[in-house]
Design an enzyme around this catalytic site. Structure first.
Site, PDB file in Angstrom:
ATOM      1  N   GLU A  96       0.831  -1.197   0.000  1.00  0.00           N
ATOM      2  CA  GLU A  96       0.000   0.000   0.000  1.00  0.00           C
ATOM      3  C   GLU A  96       0.866   1.246   0.000  1.00  0.00           C
ATOM      4  O   GLU A  96       0.396   2.330   0.305  1.00  0.00           O
ATOM      5  CB  GLU A  96      -0.998  -0.003   1.161  1.00  0.00           C
ATOM      6  CG  GLU A  96      -0.437  -0.231   2.527  1.00  0.00           C
ATOM      7  CD  GLU A  96      -1.567  -0.435   3.532  1.00  0.00           C
ATOM      8  OE1 GLU A  96      -2.173   0.563   3.917  1.00  0.00           O
ATOM      9  OE2 GLU A  96      -1.839  -1.597   3.893  1.00  0.00           O
ATOM     10  N   CYS A 128      -3.321  -4.587   3.812  1.00  0.00           N
ATOM     11  CA  CYS A 128      -2.232  -5.427   4.298  1.00  0.00           C
ATOM     12  C   CYS A 128      -2.255  -6.843   3.752  1.00  0.00           C
ATOM     13  O   CYS A 128      -1.449  -7.675   4.155  1.00  0.00           O
ATOM     14  CB  CYS A 128      -2.229  -5.449   5.827  1.00  0.00           C
ATOM     15  SG  CYS A 128      -1.975  -3.823   6.533  1.00  0.00           S
ATOM     16  N   HIS A 251      -1.489 -12.119  10.494  1.00  0.00           N
ATOM     17  CA  HIS A 251      -1.188 -10.698  10.300  1.00  0.00           C
ATOM     18  C   HIS A 251      -1.033 -10.064  11.675  1.00  0.00           C
ATOM     19  O   HIS A 251      -1.750 -10.401  12.621  1.00  0.00           O
ATOM     20  CB  HIS A 251      -2.310 -10.006   9.514  1.00  0.00           C
ATOM     21  CG  HIS A 251      -2.061  -8.531   9.365  1.00  0.00           C
ATOM     22  ND1 HIS A 251      -0.923  -8.036   8.785  1.00  0.00           N
ATOM     23  CD2 HIS A 251      -2.792  -7.446   9.756  1.00  0.00           C
ATOM     24  CE1 HIS A 251      -0.957  -6.718   8.808  1.00  0.00           C
ATOM     25  NE2 HIS A 251      -2.077  -6.328   9.393  1.00  0.00           N
TER      26      HIS A 251
END
Lengths: 363, 390, 133
Positions: A96, A128, A251
Site C-alpha cells: 500500500e 495489508c 497478520h
C-alpha cells in the site's frame, strides 16, 4: 445481516483453493531496513507517557522505498530458489506504498533481478493482504501449469499519521516468495483459502498521505472476523485442528491481535511467537504476515506444518496451509535470515524519523 | 623552419565576484587590455576557452559574441572546451594556428562567468566535467573527486590530515602581491587546520574558489612584432595536450596523474628541455591534492614528498621550485575555463620580470599546466624569453 | 526530465550488468563494448557479483543540485572483486567507521528523483558494509 445463498454455500465443504499441479515455496527472502524508532520516542513527542504496543519499529532509510526493498527481498528469494531468473513467469508486488501511483513496481523489480520480459507483472493493492493475494495468484499461475515459477512480494513503507496510534507500529519491510513445483519446494502449499467482505475499517483516499481507521471497529468485525473465519475454514476443510500445526503466523498489526486470534483458534503462544515479529519491527502492512512466515521458515524442520493467515483492511484474509520439506535445510543458509536483518539495527530519534519518512515540509 | 610564436600582449581582469559585469563585458575588457598591451596588433582569429557559459549564462556561440562586442570585425572565432583546461586548450589552438602559417596574429581569450547563477547551480554545472552517467549521477562533484583522491593519497603515504596545508599557505602568501588575485590575505597553517571540512579529509582551504575571470593573450610571429615592442619578448617553445580516462575510477592508479606527466614531458621535449630545468612552474592547484599529484607525476617531487616540499617553502618564488607564483588557483582564484590564460599571463610576467615582490630571480624558462578535472585533460606549455631582437 | 538516458542504463544501474571480453577475459564495467585492456570488441554480458572493497571515500556535505535530499552522504570508489572500480554512494552505514579496504556489497537504491516529487525515480547501485549471510 443475512447473506444470500451462493454457489459457495451449496458447496460449502469444498471452499479450499487447491491446484491440479502441486506447488510450493521454492525460495523465500526477507527484508527489514536497519533503522528503528522506539515506541518511547513517539510517546515522548505525542503522549508524554506510555510507549505503545511495540518496543520499536523498523524504518526505511532515505534511499529506500517499496521497490528497493522488494528488490533485496527478491534477490534473497532467488538465492534460495537457485533458479535462473528467466524462468520466472510473473513478478508481482503487493503493497500500500508503491512509490508510483501509476507505474508498476513489478517491472523495476523484475528488471533488477534479471527476469525476462516474458512475464506477468502488476501491482497488487488490498491494504495489508496485497502480498498474500499476490502469493495466491502466483500459486494459481504455477498450479495451472501456465508457468513454472512466479515471484510474489509483500512489502511496505507503512504510513501512520504523526501522533496517531498507528505511528507506534507503522513499519517498513516485507518478504518475497518464489512459488514453483512442490517437488522443488522448501514448503509445499497444501491449500489456500480467502475470505473477504466489504468492511471499512481502514482506508486511504487518493492524494492522502496517511490512512484513516475506525479505531476499535478494526478489531472484532474486521481483523478477528476475517482471520478467524479464514483459519477455521482452512482447518475444518482439511480436517485438522490447531494441534496439527507446528507454527501459525497471523497478520500482526500489533503483538496482541495475533495472540488473541491464535488463542481463539486453539493455538498456543509457542506456535505463534516464532512468527510474531511485530514487537521488534512493528507492522509492515502488506509485508507483515509474509515476513512472519520467513522467520518461521528460517527455523522450521522437514515435516513441520505452518498455517499463515494474512489480513487486509477493507477487508479480507488469505490462509495458507504449508508443509515444510527436507529441502529447507540446504536452502536456508543461502541468503541472510530474517533474524540477521532484525539484528542489524540503528536506533533513531523522532527527529531523524521525520526526515527519513519525509515528514518535513521542505517548502 | 617553424616561426617563433611570441606572446605579444597580455590582459586580465581581477578574478572575483563581478556581479556588475556580464560574460561579454568581462571578456571584452581582457581582450582590449591584451590588444593594447600588444601595441595594437590586429588579430585574424580569436579562440575562446570557456566551460560553463552554455549552462550558467545560457549562452553558446561565443565566437560571434566576442568578435562582435570586441569590435573585431567578423574574424574567425570559436570556443574550445576541455573543462578546467579550456583556456589552455584555446592557447594551444592559437599556437598551432600561427605555426601552421594560415594565421599571423591570434587573440586567445579565457573567460568564465561563475556568478550568473546561484552558487549551488553553478556548482552543478561545474560537475559536468565529471562522467555524468557514472560519477555525476552518484552525487559526486569535482570537489568530491578531489576528496576521494586526497583520502587515498593520505592513506597510501600514511600522512596526517593537515599534510597538504603548505599549498594553500604558499598560494595565499603569493596572492598578497597580485592585484588581480581574488584573495590577497596570507594564511597560517593554523588557519588551514581550523577550517571546516567540506569533503573530508578535504577542507575549505584545499579547494580553490570558483570565481569570475577573463584573461587574454595576443600571439603573433616574432617578425611581426612592432619595432618598439618592449623587451624581453616571451616566446612559446612547446605545447601539448594529454588525456586520461574521464572517470577517476577507470584509472589503474588514480593517483598517477599520467596525463599531467605526459603533457609536461611532451611540451618540454618540444622545447628541448627537461621539465626540472624550468624556473617557473604555474601548475594547477584547483585542489591542493592536484598540485601534490602533479609535482610527483612530473618528477618535481618523489612520491609522497610534495606536501613536505610545499610546507617547507620549496615552492616559494625564491626557492628551488617556484610555483603558483601569483597565488595559483587557490589565491588568485579558479576562473575555470580562463585559468589556462591566467597561467600563461603569469608565466609571461615572470619572464618579463614584472612580478615585483613575487618575481622569480632570473626567470628564463616557464612551464604552465592546466588540468581539466583530475588530470582527465592536461595542457602544458613551455615559454622562454628572448632578450633582444636578433 | 532525462528519461531516455536513465532508461537505457537501467540494467547496469540496477544490477551492475557489465561485460566480459571474449578475447582476454577482462571484466568490464561500465559496459563500453571495447575492452579497455586489449582493445578488442567486447559485447558479452557479464553480471558482477556486487562484492568489492573500498578504494577511497569522501563525504559530500555540500551536495550538488538534485542530491540535497540525501545530504550528507558518503561517496566511495569501490574496487569490485572482478577487477573494475566504480564510483557509488555508500548506504546503511552503521556505527563502524568507513575505511579504505572495507568489504562492501552492492544494493539497489534510490539515487535521485528527476524533478521534485513529480519526476521519475532513478534507481541504481550503491554499496553497504557486507551483511553476514
Amino acid at each position: 445481516m443475512t447473506e444470500k445463498p451462493s454457489v459457495h454455500e451449496m458447496h460449502a465443504d469444498q471452499l479450499l483453493l487447491r491446484t491440479d499441479r502441486k506447488t510450493g515455496i521454492v525460495g523465500y527472502g526477507a527484508y527489514v531496513p536497519r533503522y528503528r524508532l522506539p515506541g518511547t520516542e513517539v510517546a515522548r513527542v505525542w503522549t508524554d507517557g506510555g510507549s505503545g504496543t511495540v518496543k520499536e519499529k523498523s524504518v526505511a532509510g532515505l534511499d529506500e522505498d517499496v521497490i528497493t526493498m522488494s528488490i533485496e527481498a527478491a534477490r534473497n528469494a532467488m538465492l534460495r530458489a537457485g533458479i535462473d531468473p528467466c524462468e520466472l513467469r510473473a513478478v508481482w508486488v503487493g503493497s500500500e506504498s508503491h512509490p508510483y501511483a501509476v507505474k508498476p513496481s513489478g517491472t523495476i523489480v523484475a528488471e533488477a533481478i534479471g527476469a525476462s520480459h516474458n512475464i506477468q507483472s502488476g501491482d497488487w493493492e488490498f491494504a495489508c493482504k496485497a502480498g498474500s493475494e499476490a502469493m495466491v495468484a502466483a500459486t494459481a499461475l504455477v498450479g495451472s501449469g501456465m508457468g513454472k515459477y512466479a515471484l510474489a512480494i509483500g512489502m511496505d513503507t507503512a504510513q501512520g499519521k504523526p501522533g496517531d496510534a498507528l505511528e507506534y507500529t507503522a513499519a517498513s519491510g516485507g518478504a518475497a516468495y518464489v512459488i514453483g513445483p512442490a517437488d522443488e519446494s522448501v514448503a509445499k502449499i497444501e491449500a489456500s483459502y480467502s475470505y473477504v467482505s466489504d468492511t471499512p475499517d481502514f482506508w486511504r483516499r487518493p492524494e492522502q498521505k496517511y490512512p484513516e481507521h475506525g479505531q476499535r471497529f478494526t478489531g472484532e468485525p474486521a481483523y478477528f472476523k476475517h482471520i478467524e473465519t479464514a483459519a477455521r475454514t482452512m482447518l475444518e476443510q482439511l480436517g485438522r485442528t490447531a494441534a496439527d500445526y507446528t507454527y501459525a503466523v497471523f497478520h500482526q498489526p500489533n503483538p496482541k491481535f495475533p495472540m488473541k486470534a491464535g488463542a481463539d483458534l486453539g493455538f498456543t503462544p509457542e506456535q505463534i511467537k516464532p512468527g510474531l515479529l511485530a514487537p521488534v519491527i512493528g507492522n509492515t502492512y502488506a509485508g507483515a504476515s509474509l515476513i512472519g512466515l520467513t522467520a518461521v521458515l528460517d527455523i522450521a524442520k522437514a515435516g513441520d506444518r505452518i498455517l499463515m493467515v494474512s489480513y487486509g483492511s477493507g477487508a479480507g484474509s488469505d490462509a495458507f496451509s504449508l508443509e515444510v520439506t527436507e529441502k529447507i535445510a540446504e536452502r536456508r543458509a543461502l541468503a541472510p535470515s530474517t533474524a540477521d536483518y532484525i539484528a542489524r539495527r540503528t536506533p533513531i530519534d523522532y527527529a531523524v524519523y521525520t526526515r527519513l519518512r519525509d515528514k518535513i515540509d521542505m517548502g | 623552419m617553424n616561426p617563433d610564436v611570441v606572446i605579444a600582449g597580455i590582459g586580465q581582469i581581477p578574478v572575483g565576484e563581478h556581479y556588475e559585469l556580464s560574460l561579454r563585458q568581462m571578456g571584452v575588457r581582457a581582450l582590449r587590455a591584451a590588444i593594447k598591451d600588444s601595441g595594437g596588433l590586429k588579430p585574424q582569429a580569436l579562440y575562446i576557452g570557456n566551460m560553463l557559459s552554455s549552462v550558467v549564462s545560457h549562452q553558446a556561440n561565443l565566437g560571434a559574441l566576442f568578435t562582435d562586442y570586441a569590435n573585431l570585425g567578423g574574424i574567425e572565432s570559436f570556443t574550445t572546451e576541455a573543462s578546467g583546461a579550456s583556456g589552455a586548450a584555446a592557447l594551444r589552438l592559437g599556437y598551432l594556428a600561427i605555426l601552421s602559417g594560415y594565421v599571423d596574429t591570434v587573440a586567445v581569450l579565457g573567460v568564465e562567468k561563475w556568478t550568473d547563477m546561484a552558487h549551488s547551480e553553478s556548482e552543478t554545472a561545474a560537475a559536468l566535467g565529471l562522467d555524468y552517467d557514472y560519477e555525476g549521477v552518484q552525487g559526486l562533484s569535482e570537489t568530491g573527486q578531489a576528496g576521494l583522491l586526497m583520502q587515498r593519497y593520505l592513506y597510501e603515504h600514511n600522512l596526517p590530515a593537515d599534510a597538504l596545508g603548505g599549498f594553500a599557505v604558499q598560494a595565499h602568501a603569493n596572492g598578497v602581491n597580485n592585484i588581480n588575485a581574488y584573495f590577497r590575505k596570507a594564511i597560517s597553517l593554523e588557519t588551514y587546520r581550523k577550517s571546516g571540512m567540506t569533503n573530508p579529509p578535504l577542507n575549505l582551504f584545499d579547494a580553490a574558489p570558483y570565481a569570475d575571470g577573463a584573461a587574454a593573450v595576443i600571439l603573433t610571429r616574432r617578425d611581426l612584432l612592432p619595432k618598439d615592442h618592449p623587451q624581453p619578448v616571451v616566446r612559446m617553445l612547446g605545447s601539448a595536450i594529454a588525456t586520461d580516462t574521464l572517470a577517476l575510477h577507470d584509472r589503474k592508479d588514480p593517483l598517477a596523474f599520467i596525463a599531467a606527466k605526459e603533457a609536461v614531458q611532451s611540451a618540454c621535449a618540444q622545447a628541448g628541455i627537461m621539465p626540472i630545468y624550468t624556473d617557473v612552474l604555474e601548475l594547477d592547484d584547483s585542489y591542493s591534492i592536484y598540485a601534490a599529484l602533479t609535482l610527483e607525476a612530473c618528477g618535481y617531487a618523489d612520491p609522497g614528498e610534495a606536501p613536505a616540499m610545499a610546507r617547507d617553502g620549496g615552492l616559494a618564488p625564491t626557492a628551488i621550485r617556484p610555483a603558483m607564483t601569483m597565488g595559483g588557483c587557490k589565491a588568485r582564484g579558479n576562473a575555470i575555463g580562463a585559468k589556462g590564460i591566467y597561467q600563461a599571463i603569469e608565466a609571461a610576467m615572470q619572464l618579463r620580470g614584472v612580478c615585483g615582490l613575487n618575481q622569480v630571480p632570473d626567470a628564463r624558462l616557464a612551464v604552465t599546466l592546466a588540468l581539466g578535472g583530475p588530470a582527465s585533460t592536461a595542457v602544458a606549455h613551455v615559454y622562454d624569453k628572448i632578450e633582444s631582437r636578433e | 526530465m532525462e528519461i531516455p538516458r536513465h532508461w537505457r542504463l537501467k540494467q547496469q544501474r540496477y544490477a551492475l550488468m557489465g561485460e566480459v571480453c571474449p578475447h582476454c577475459e577482462a571484466k568490464i564495467f561500465p559496459p563500453r563494448d571495447v575492452c579497455p585492456e586489449c582493445g578488442g570488441e567486447a559485447k558479452t554480458q557479464f553480471a558482477f557479483s556486487g562484492k568489492g572493497k573500498i578504494y577511497s571515500y569522501t563525504v559530500m556535505r555540500d551536495a550538488p543540485a538534485g542530491f540535497e535530499h540525501n545530504s550528507p552522504y558518503t561517496v566511495a570508489v569501490v574496487a569490485l572483486e572482478e577487477g573494475p572500480m566504480v564510483t557509488a554512494q555508500l548506504t546503511d552505514l552503521g556505527e563502524e567507521p568507513v575505511a579504505i579496504g572495507m568489504p562492501v556489497e552492492m544494493v539497489t537504491r534510490k539515487i535521485r528523483e528527476d524533478g521534485e516529487r513529480k519526476g521519475m525515480i532513478v534507481y541504481g547501485y550503491k554499496f553497504r558494509p557486507v551483511m553476514a549471510a
